[in-house]
Motif scaffolding. Structure first.
Motif, short mmCIF file in Angstrom:
data_model
loop_
_atom_site.label_atom_id
_atom_site.label_comp_id
_atom_site.label_asym_id
_atom_site.label_seq_id
_atom_site.Cartn_x
_atom_site.Cartn_y
_atom_site.Cartn_z
N VAL A 48 0.85 -1.19 0.00
CA VAL A 48 0.00 0.00 0.00
C VAL A 48 0.89 1.24 0.00
O VAL A 48 0.76 2.12 -0.86
N ALA A 49 1.78 1.33 0.97
CA ALA A 49 2.68 2.47 1.08
C ALA A 49 3.90 2.07 1.88
O ALA A 49 3.81 1.26 2.80
N ASP A 50 5.03 2.66 1.52
CA ASP A 50 6.28 2.35 2.19
C ASP A 50 7.04 3.63 2.43
O ASP A 50 7.10 4.51 1.56
N MET A 51 7.65 3.73 3.63
CA MET A 51 8.36 4.94 4.00
C MET A 51 9.71 4.58 4.59
O MET A 51 9.79 4.17 5.75
N PRO A 52 10.79 4.68 3.84
CA PRO A 52 12.10 4.39 4.40
C PRO A 52 12.53 5.47 5.38
O PRO A 52 11.95 6.56 5.42
N SER A 53 13.55 5.16 6.18
CA SER A 53 14.03 6.12 7.16
C SER A 53 14.63 7.34 6.47
O SER A 53 14.62 8.43 7.01
N GLY A 54 15.14 7.15 5.28
CA GLY A 54 15.62 8.26 4.49
C GLY A 54 15.32 7.97 3.04
O GLY A 54 15.54 6.88 2.58
N GLY A 55 14.76 8.93 2.33
CA GLY A 55 14.41 8.65 0.95
C GLY A 55 12.95 8.89 0.69
O GLY A 55 12.20 9.31 1.57
N SER A 56 12.53 8.62 -0.53
CA SER A 56 11.18 8.96 -0.95
C SER A 56 10.17 7.88 -0.56
O SER A 56 10.49 6.70 -0.51
N THR A 57 8.96 8.33 -0.33
CA THR A 57 7.86 7.45 0.02
C THR A 57 7.26 6.84 -1.25
O THR A 57 7.20 7.49 -2.29
N THR A 58 6.83 5.60 -1.15
CA THR A 58 6.20 4.90 -2.28
C THR A 58 4.75 4.60 -1.96
O THR A 58 4.44 4.15 -0.86
N TYR A 59 3.88 4.85 -2.93
CA TYR A 59 2.46 4.51 -2.80
C TYR A 59 2.06 3.62 -3.97
O TYR A 59 2.51 3.81 -5.10
N ALA A 60 1.17 2.68 -3.69
CA ALA A 60 0.58 1.90 -4.77
C ALA A 60 -0.34 2.81 -5.58
O ALA A 60 -0.99 3.71 -5.03
N ASP A 61 -0.43 2.58 -6.87
CA ASP A 61 -1.23 3.45 -7.74
C ASP A 61 -2.68 3.59 -7.29
O ASP A 61 -3.24 4.70 -7.31
N PRO A 62 -3.34 2.51 -6.83
CA PRO A 62 -4.76 2.65 -6.46
C PRO A 62 -5.02 3.57 -5.27
O PRO A 62 -6.16 4.00 -5.07
N VAL A 63 -3.99 3.87 -4.47
CA VAL A 63 -4.22 4.67 -3.27
C VAL A 63 -3.61 6.06 -3.36
O VAL A 63 -3.80 6.88 -2.46
N LYS A 64 -2.88 6.34 -4.42
CA LYS A 64 -2.25 7.65 -4.57
C LYS A 64 -3.28 8.77 -4.53
O LYS A 64 -4.32 8.69 -5.17
N GLY A 65 -2.97 9.78 -3.74
CA GLY A 65 -3.89 10.91 -3.63
C GLY A 65 -4.97 10.72 -2.58
O GLY A 65 -5.67 11.68 -2.24
N ARG A 66 -5.13 9.50 -2.07
CA ARG A 66 -6.16 9.24 -1.06
C ARG A 66 -5.56 8.82 0.29
O ARG A 66 -6.12 9.13 1.34
N PHE A 67 -4.45 8.09 0.24
CA PHE A 67 -3.82 7.60 1.46
C PHE A 67 -2.53 8.38 1.72
O PHE A 67 -1.82 8.77 0.78
N THR A 68 -2.21 8.56 3.01
CA THR A 68 -0.97 9.22 3.39
C THR A 68 -0.30 8.43 4.50
O THR A 68 -0.92 8.16 5.53
N ILE A 69 0.96 8.09 4.29
CA ILE A 69 1.73 7.39 5.31
C ILE A 69 2.60 8.40 6.04
O ILE A 69 3.09 9.38 5.46
#
Length: 121
Positions: A48-69
């Motif tokens: 769904v979403a991934d947030m490394p300790s440093g670096g850019s956040t990744t979101y799955a396409d179906p949740v982009k713009g709706r979900f925030t990690i």
């Protein structure tokens, strides 16, 4: 021993919002990436979403713009704010964290127990 405990799932109507929380505890030396996955009935677990300790956040396409990690490193916690929920978001949501525990030489992926999110009218 390291544990991930999730909370915040439930039943919500389409268009509604939920906020999931996940806290890591135990013999933690460091936490690298933290993220959320989900598994719907009859389907494979997916990112769904991934947030490394440093670096850019990744979101799955179906949740982009709706979900925030987001993360709170002081609390060893990760959150998932889910807005504009759709029936297709219905799934068990799992927290995952790449953690190096005390007295280990490398980091290991740990998973939470899962929390059910149901989007239905």
């Amino acid at each position: 021993q390291v544990q991930l405990v999730e909370s915040g799932g439930g039943l919500v109507q389409p268009g509604g919002s939920l906020r999931l929380s996940c806290a890591a505890s135990g013999s933690i030396l460091s936490i690298n990436a933290m993220g959320w996955y989900r598994q719907a009935p009859g389907k494979e677990r997916e990112l769904v979403a991934d947030m490394p300790s440093g670096g850019s956040t990744t979101y799955a396409d179906p949740v982009k713009g709706r979900f925030t990690i987001s993360r709170d490193n002081a609390k060893s916690a990760v959150y998932l704010q889910m807005n504009s929920l759709k029936p297709e978001d219905t799934a068990v949501y799992y927290c995952k964290a790449l953690i190096r525990a005390w007295r280990t030489y490398s980091a290991t992926n740990y998973w939470g127990q899962g929390t059910q999110v149901t989007v239905s009218s």
